[in-house]
Each structure stands twice: as C-alpha cells, then as structure tokens.
Design a protein around this motif. Structure first.
Motif, short mmCIF file in Angstrom:
data_model
loop_
_atom_site.label_atom_id
_atom_site.label_comp_id
_atom_site.label_asym_id
_atom_site.label_seq_id
_atom_site.Cartn_x
_atom_site.Cartn_y
_atom_site.Cartn_z
N TYR A 35 0.83 -1.21 0.00
CA TYR A 35 0.00 0.00 0.00
C TYR A 35 0.86 1.25 0.00
O TYR A 35 0.63 2.18 -0.79
N LEU A 63 -6.70 -1.75 -3.73
CA LEU A 63 -5.37 -1.23 -3.46
C LEU A 63 -5.36 0.29 -3.28
O LEU A 63 -4.31 0.91 -3.29
N THR A 69 -6.57 -2.66 1.17
CA THR A 69 -5.42 -3.51 0.90
C THR A 69 -5.34 -4.66 1.90
O THR A 69 -5.04 -5.80 1.54
#
Length: 269
Positions: A35, A63, A69
């Motif tokens: 991330y 994402l 994430t």
C-alpha cells in the motif's frame, strides 16, 4: 474438554503452526508495504484508465486504501490456502482419519465421551486458528509501523481485537463444517472433498460479485464477505456480520454433537 487430548493435538500440530504462523506474519507485513509503495501509482493509473479500477479490486478489497489492501490480503488465495490447512485439512481428517486408521476405537475405549472428544478437537483447532490470525494481524501492524503509517488513525490498534474476533469466527465456520463432515464419514476423502467444496463455493460467490457488477449481490451469500478489515478500521462493521458467522459456526457444531455420538464404528477392514 479433555486436557490430555487437547495437549496431544496441539503437540501434533505445533511444527505446522509455527511454519504457517511465520508465513502469515510475513504476508501481513507485506500488505502495508504494498500500500505504501504502490497505492499512489495505482491511483494515477486509474485516473487515466478507469477500466483499471475494477481490475485493481479483488473480492471486497482494493489497493486504494490501507483498509482495502488489508482486506484484499485476507482474501488472497495464498492466505486461504494457509488457513485452510487447519480449517479444512486438519478438521476434516480429525475424526474420519482416526476412524480409517482404526485408532478411533482406542481413543473411545478410554473414559471419554464422544461429545467431549468432539468439543476438545473443536477447541484445539479453534485455538490454532486464533493464534494464526494473531500472527497475520501482528504482521500487518509491524508492516504499518515500518512504513511510517499511523497506528492510531490508519491502522488503529484498538480495532484489532474486533478484527481478530471477526476473522476467527469466519475460519471457525469452515472448521466447524469440516469437523462435522469428518464425524459423518468413515474416510477422510469425502469429508475433505465436501469441506473444500463448501469453502470454494463461498469464495467463488465473493470473487464473482467483485468482478461482475451485475451479480454483485452474490457476495452477500459468501461468508468471506462478512469479514472485511477495512470496515472494522473505519468503524463500519455491521453486527449482523458477526451474527451470520456465529450461526455458521453453531449449526455444524450442533450437528456434529448430535451425529457423532449416534454413529457406530465401522467394521474392521
């Protein structure tokens, strides 16, 4: 519960738990790293090509945010496989495997009721799953800390106990189903097959809804959809998610506690 059986089961699983626990810790650490390193790049690509937005999502995760994430990380096939070793493999062979080897008679010859045996195995596997989820979450915290992410705003530590409970209920649901299947068959093959099919159907419904917008309603019928770390971090966890997962644990557990004591042992081969 029976303490000697509980300790023996944990001792038998100890090496696998240690190896997979370390792997889950590493995987958890990787999610905040991805991330922090790539989320800005992905956002800029999506801004120029909206088609990539759908491709950047997987299951209930994405994402674009830390929570998304982390959710994506918990629904990745690699994590499913690692936790499935115990929730499916160990649980589905716990009773059927003993029955096939002819060692179940030796265990039941001791002054232990079948329900105590069943509950002891359930607790032993549940404790292992709980420990593995701790390892996964600990890796996420370590990853966030090493990437300079806030442990009060972006990944609040106060939300982790609820995330652990939610994740434990999810995997206990699969373990409970697998243990009930193990108590219903004389061989581990059918128990593993049925348990694996149950997991794959839930996973298929979750992934199908995320990739095909016209059938996004299918995600509501997947147990995986009711464990999203992103919602927990944002304080948006719906109590109904915990209720659904709790019911998914309780129903197979009740079945096993009724069915296992009523089953006769198979005749010697």
């Amino acid at each position: 519960m029976n303490r000697p059986l509980l300790v023996r089961t944990w001792r038998w699983l100890a090496l696998r738990v240690a190896i997979i626990g370390l792997a889950l810790f590493g995987w958890g650490w990787l999610m905040p790293f991805l991330y922090a390193q790539f989320s800005d790049i992905i956002r800029s690509l999506v801004a120029t090509n909206p088609l990539l937005e759908r491709m950047s999502s997987f299951g209930s995760g994405n994402l674009f945010t830390l929570g998304g994430t982390l959710t994506l990380g918990t629904q990745h096939p690699l994590v499913i496989a690692m936790l499935g070793v115990f929730a499916i493999g160990t649980a589905a062979t716990a009773i059927a495997g003993e029955r096939q080897r002819g060692t179940l008679e030796v265990l039941l010859a001791r002054p232990i009721s079948r329900r105590v045996v069943y509950l002891t195995l359930f607790v032993a596997i549940g404790a292992v799953l709980g420990a593995l989820i701790v390892g996964l979450l600990a890796g996420m915290v370590a990853g966030a800390a090493t990437q300079g992410l806030s442990l009060t705003d972006e990944l609040p530590l106060s939300a982790l106990p609820l995330a652990w409970l939610n994740g434990l209920l999810l995997w206990l649901a699969f373990a409970s189903f697998s243990l009930a299947a193990s108590a219903s068959f004389d061989r581990p093959g059918p128990a593993i097959g049925l348990s694996l099919a149950f997991l794959l159907v839930n996973y298929f419904l979750e992934i199908l809804g995320s990739l095909w917008t016209d059938v996004d309603w299918s995600q509501e019928y997947s147990l995986f959809h009711h464990f999203q770390i992103g919602e927990i971090l944002d304080g948006r966890l719906a109590p109904v998610d915990l209720v659904i997962l709790l019911a998914a644990v309780a129903i197979p557990l009740a079945w096993g506690l009724v069915a296992f004591p009523r089953r006769d042992l198979a005749a010697p081969a």
